[in-house]
Design an enzyme around this catalytic site. Sequence first.
Site, PDB file in Angstrom:
ATOM      1  N   PRO A 163       0.829  -1.208   0.000  1.00  0.00           N
ATOM      2  CA  PRO A 163       0.000   0.000   0.000  1.00  0.00           C
ATOM      3  C   PRO A 163       0.866   1.262   0.000  1.00  0.00           C
ATOM      4  O   PRO A 163       2.048   1.224   0.352  1.00  0.00           O
ATOM      5  CB  PRO A 163      -0.796  -0.117   1.303  1.00  0.00           C
ATOM      6  CG  PRO A 163      -0.010  -1.040   2.161  1.00  0.00           C
ATOM      7  CD  PRO A 163       0.734  -1.963   1.249  1.00  0.00           C
ATOM      8  N   ASP A 164       0.218   2.345  -0.384  1.00  0.00           N
ATOM      9  CA  ASP A 164       0.906   3.641  -0.477  1.00  0.00           C
ATOM     10  C   ASP A 164       0.852   4.277   0.918  1.00  0.00           C
ATOM     11  O   ASP A 164      -0.040   5.063   1.217  1.00  0.00           O
ATOM     12  CB  ASP A 164       0.140   4.485  -1.518  1.00  0.00           C
ATOM     13  CG  ASP A 164       0.772   5.841  -1.750  1.00  0.00           C
ATOM     14  OD1 ASP A 164       1.941   6.042  -1.350  1.00  0.00           O
ATOM     15  OD2 ASP A 164       0.086   6.704  -2.341  1.00  0.00           O
TER      16      ASP A 164
END
Length: 541
Positions: free
Chosen positions: A53-54
């Site tokens: 994930p970012d």
Amino acid sequence: MKARQLRRLLKSRPVLLVGGAHDALSAKLIEEAGYDAIWASSFGISAATKCMPDANVLTMTEALEAVKGMNQAVSIPVIADCDNGYGNVHNVIRMVREYESAGIAGISIEDNPFPKKCSLYPGERPELVDRDEMAGRISAAKATQRSKDFFVIARTEALIAGLGMEEALGRARAYEEAGADAILIHSRKPTPDEIREFAARWKSRTPLVVVPTKYPSVKLTQLRRMGIKVVIHANQALRASVTAMKDVLRDMRRTGSLASVEPRVTPLSEVFRLVGQPDLESNDEKFIQKYKQTPSAVITAAGFERSIWPLNSDQPKALLDVRGKSILEHQVDTLRRAGVQRIAVVAGYKSERISVPGILKYRNADYARTGMVHSLLTASQETQDRFLHLYGDVLVDEAVVHKLLRSKREITIVVHTVRRRGANNPKSQPDWVKTVGDEHGEWVARIGHHLRSGEYNGEYIGLSLFSKRGAELLRAAYRKALRRKKAAYHNASSLKDVQMTDVLQEIIDQGGRVHVIRIASGWFDIETFEDYRRAWRELSV
Ligand code: SPV
Ligand code: MG
């Protein structure tokens, strides 16, 4: 350099369109699609390179590695999405040094705390760092950059964080004051309304940047009219590739065959092109073949020649003794002294008699029906790359070989200027040459036994050098010459008629160049009994 390029684009274009890349290949596609610059997306890099994930879970170094790959793959500027700067101002300082020295045109820093979460994640209402802290990051970045062109975008998440328009504008002004070159105003509303309002109230000349992922129906022209200067299409390339991959994987898995997806997948040749495979070929030629000092040598000694009978009744001509050594041994010694290590002989007639320590032996079993070029190409391993060819009955001085090896041309042949042999010793079929030239060199216009007195100005001695490309030309021209002869004669014995000179003439007729090195002495050929006696007399050993 690319930072300057980015600034020039900003000046000259009403609006810049920037494509979001997740790796080097996607960056290349974005460039080819005509985008002005690359957005090295933290969302994309996290997803594509680590399937993460970012959320600041990649280190700065990992992100930079991906950004460098993009930058090297394209000639347009890259703007790196550097999240929140990976920490406080100390992290920002190091980050700017690293990104700038990697040739990245600009960076974007957002007012999220460290660690952050992507602003698009559902339910996310980020707590932002306060204005001053973010202004500190921006002023640290600006103070660190070495070139005045390095471009720093300050991004505020105030609208996404629900802090309201006043706060968004206030932050933007503070960041501008801290030195930001542009303001990225981010919104995740489904319409561009808050962007429109922000832009209308933004009275400064400092350019505005937007990422319309969540309000995708807005048109570029609309954004331009609002006064937006940079529009980022941040993640559509990544999402398109996910769709495409899922699609073909599902079908291949279901059908168990690749055929159904073939029309939908990019041809291999296109991938080869994108990654610069054609450069491999030209770089091989430019930097390897051209400077490879010692080609291999092929001596063609397969044929049986009546002209020397009965000296060759129980051995091939190559084994005739000239002052204590065979012709072949003389040739091998000369080539070795000239630095040629890998030497091959192509034997045919009485091939079993030929054995010289340390040299490779090929056999042209079909020597009676084929000619010299066929023999030469029998040495298939040697003739793939740069190689030297020597006729089996030609003795040359080492100096002649040295002179030839200096040639960087595709094809070079050694030509003797003045014919030494008198009328009392007529050679059956000399390889006559008519050359032309200019200040850059000399090359063959016509070559063959058929040239008449007055038509030629030299004789090919039977020593030549082919580059890798020259070797390709030779093979292609041989195939062509064979086809032509076969068509003309309708029988197999015509294969013998395809001589080296025919093939060289074929290359010339196709527009290729056969370059010439001239000598006035330093060689013998042994075609007749008379030649053989002369070799005994004149050869210095
Ligand atoms: C990115 O592409 O990583 C961005 C834009 O920062 S967004 O995902 O909209 O936050
Ligand atoms: Mg990001």
